[in-house]
Scaffold this motif. Structure first.
Motif, PDB file in Angstrom:
ATOM      1  N   ARG A   1      71.054   0.669 -13.455  1.00  0.00           N
ATOM      2  CA  ARG A   1      70.024   0.054 -14.303  1.00  0.00           C
ATOM      3  C   ARG A   1      70.666  -0.920 -15.288  1.00  0.00           C
ATOM      4  O   ARG A   1      70.145  -2.024 -15.519  1.00  0.00           O
ATOM      5  CB  ARG A   1      69.232   1.140 -15.050  1.00  0.00           C
ATOM      6  CG  ARG A   1      67.900   0.691 -15.623  1.00  0.00           C
ATOM      7  CD  ARG A   1      67.194   1.846 -16.301  1.00  0.00           C
ATOM      8  NE  ARG A   1      66.731   2.848 -15.354  1.00  0.00           N
ATOM      9  CZ  ARG A   1      65.583   2.798 -14.700  1.00  0.00           C
ATOM     10  NH1 ARG A   1      64.777   1.763 -14.859  1.00  0.00           N
ATOM     11  NH2 ARG A   1      65.228   3.754 -13.879  1.00  0.00           N
TER      12      ARG A   1
ATOM     13  N   ARG B   1      59.805  -1.877 -14.444  1.00  0.00           N
ATOM     14  CA  ARG B   1      61.115  -1.275 -14.619  1.00  0.00           C
ATOM     15  C   ARG B   1      61.308  -0.849 -16.074  1.00  0.00           C
ATOM     16  O   ARG B   1      61.009  -1.625 -16.995  1.00  0.00           O
ATOM     17  CB  ARG B   1      62.244  -2.256 -14.239  1.00  0.00           C
ATOM     18  CG  ARG B   1      62.223  -2.707 -12.802  1.00  0.00           C
ATOM     19  CD  ARG B   1      62.460  -1.578 -11.832  1.00  0.00           C
ATOM     20  NE  ARG B   1      63.781  -0.955 -12.004  1.00  0.00           N
ATOM     21  CZ  ARG B   1      64.161   0.139 -11.332  1.00  0.00           C
ATOM     22  NH1 ARG B   1      63.317   0.744 -10.522  1.00  0.00           N
ATOM     23  NH2 ARG B   1      65.366   0.653 -11.511  1.00  0.00           N
ATOM     24  N   ILE B   2      61.842   0.333 -16.252  1.00  0.00           N
ATOM     25  CA  ILE B   2      62.204   0.780 -17.600  1.00  0.00           C
ATOM     26  C   ILE B   2      63.472   0.037 -18.001  1.00  0.00           C
ATOM     27  O   ILE B   2      64.449  -0.009 -17.247  1.00  0.00           O
ATOM     28  CB  ILE B   2      62.431   2.295 -17.626  1.00  0.00           C
ATOM     29  CG1 ILE B   2      61.130   3.025 -17.257  1.00  0.00           C
ATOM     30  CG2 ILE B   2      62.925   2.736 -19.002  1.00  0.00           C
ATOM     31  CD1 ILE B   2      61.279   4.508 -17.060  1.00  0.00           C
TER      32      ILE B   2
ATOM     33  N   HIS C   1      50.032  -2.736 -21.692  1.00  0.00           N
ATOM     34  CA  HIS C   1      50.017  -1.397 -21.094  1.00  0.00           C
ATOM     35  C   HIS C   1      48.568  -1.002 -20.829  1.00  0.00           C
ATOM     36  O   HIS C   1      47.718  -1.152 -21.721  1.00  0.00           O
ATOM     37  CB  HIS C   1      50.699  -0.387 -22.018  1.00  0.00           C
ATOM     38  CG  HIS C   1      50.730   0.993 -21.466  1.00  0.00           C
ATOM     39  ND1 HIS C   1      51.608   1.381 -20.470  1.00  0.00           N
ATOM     40  CD2 HIS C   1      49.963   2.082 -21.737  1.00  0.00           C
ATOM     41  CE1 HIS C   1      51.375   2.654 -20.165  1.00  0.00           C
ATOM     42  NE2 HIS C   1      50.390   3.098 -20.907  1.00  0.00           N
TER      43      HIS C   1
ATOM     44  N   THR D   1      60.061  -1.431 -27.334  1.00  0.00           N
ATOM     45  CA  THR D   1      61.217  -0.800 -27.984  1.00  0.00           C
ATOM     46  C   THR D   1      61.877   0.113 -26.956  1.00  0.00           C
ATOM     47  O   THR D   1      61.407   0.227 -25.821  1.00  0.00           O
ATOM     48  CB  THR D   1      60.789   0.040 -29.213  1.00  0.00           C
ATOM     49  OG1 THR D   1      59.929   1.094 -28.763  1.00  0.00           O
ATOM     50  CG2 THR D   1      60.099  -0.819 -30.257  1.00  0.00           C
TER      51      THR D   1
ATOM     52  N   ASP E   1      56.852   2.602 -23.850  1.00  0.00           N
ATOM     53  CA  ASP E   1      55.459   2.413 -24.286  1.00  0.00           C
ATOM     54  C   ASP E   1      55.211   2.995 -25.669  1.00  0.00           C
ATOM     55  O   ASP E   1      54.078   3.360 -26.012  1.00  0.00           O
ATOM     56  CB  ASP E   1      54.497   3.032 -23.255  1.00  0.00           C
ATOM     57  CG  ASP E   1      54.725   2.441 -21.875  1.00  0.00           C
ATOM     58  OD1 ASP E   1      54.599   3.187 -20.889  1.00  0.00           O
ATOM     59  OD2 ASP E   1      55.066   1.254 -21.797  1.00  0.00           O
TER      60      ASP E   1
END
Ligand SMILES: Nc1nc2c(c(=O)[nH]1)N[C@@H](CN(C=O)c1ccc(C(=O)N[C@@H](CCC(=O)O)C(=O)O)cc1)CN2
Ligand SMILES: NCC(=O)N[C@@H]1O[C@H](COP(=O)([O-])[O-])[C@@H](O)[C@H]1O
Length: 218
Positions: free
Chosen positions: A65, A91-92, A109, A141, A145
């Motif tokens: 990642r 993707r996070i 969101h 951040t 979410d």
């Protein structure tokens, strides 16, 4: 005129709303580039049609990642954007990436945060029997979410609703609130300080404005 990079993963209907808002002058900005982590998605065609640079950067091409986010950051920074917009980007993002773009990284969101962080929000709201649902625009951040909410819009869920009806009802509101928040940012009216969002130097309510208040200035 502000420079915007949009990150997508699929259809790009929110991207289209943003492109249209830039073309009409509602947003004093231009989408200089669109980046997708998935190939062969309609959103990349939408970008090309609008004259934006369309990049495909498949996350599968990177072993971790962090390595993906480093490549993504390098590609984004090559365009020197004033604002990075997640529009269905699935993707996070790593803490390092989020910190690098702190204060200029927005997301849409599909729920009334803080309810239903993560995925499959419409299904979860329907299964919970919620009669009110919606969408939220927030600064991004490290907390998934969990960033400060700027603006929300509420929609009803009716007992007879199918998933597609709820999805379309939320989409309709997304196409309204996301361009408005981006307009505020491009006007220099919106900024983030840690886990607070400010509009015209006034802290926004904990869960932002809601469309039924109609108190915000267009
Ligand atoms: N650090 C952060 N990264 C991201 C945020 C955030 O607030 N902080 N917002 C998300 C957007 N998002 C919901 O709005 C979201 C996107 C993706 C996922 C997720 O679980 N992704 C999986 C892969 C899922 C898939 O490929 O279908 C993953 O990354 O492993 C949750 C929420 C964007 N990033
Ligand atoms: N967790 C992120 C997430 O689920 N985002 C949601 O993905 C959809 C993308 O549609 P689009 O590609 O047509 O704009 C949008 O509804 C957005 O809220």
């Amino acid at each position: 005129m502000k420079s915007i990079v949009v990150l997508i993963s699929g259809n790009g209907s929110n991207l289209q709303a943003i492109l249209d808002a830039c073309a009409s002058g509602f947003i004093d900005g231009e989408v200089c580039a669109v980046i997708s982590n998935k190939a062969n998605v309609l959103g990349l065609d939408r970008a090309k049609e609008a004259g934006s640079i369309a990049h495909c950067l498949p996350h599968q091409d990177y072993p971790t990642r962090h390595s993906y986010d480093q490549a993504l950051q390098q590609l984004i920074d090559s365009h020197k954007p004033d604002l990075v917009v997640l529009a269905g980007f699935m993707r996070i993002l790593t803490p390092e990436f989020v910190q690098h773009y702190s204060g200029k990284l927005l997301n849409i969101h599909p729920s009334l945060l803080p309810k239903y962080q993560g995925l499959h929000t419409h299904q979860r709201a329907m299964e919970a029997g919620d009669s009110i649902h919606g969408c939220s625009v927030h600064f991004v951040t490290e907390e998934l979410d969990g960033g400060p909410v700027v603006l929300q819009a509420r929609v009803p869920i009716f007992p007879e609703d199918e998933l597609t009806a709820v999805t379309e009802r939320v989409h309709e509101q997304e196409y309204s609130i996301y361009p408005l928040v981006i307009r505020w940012f491009c006007q220099g009216r919106l900024h983030q300080e840690g886990n607070l969002a400010f509009l015209d130097n006034e802290p926004l309510p904990e869960h932002g404005y809601a469309n039924d208040d109609d108190e915000y200035d267009l």
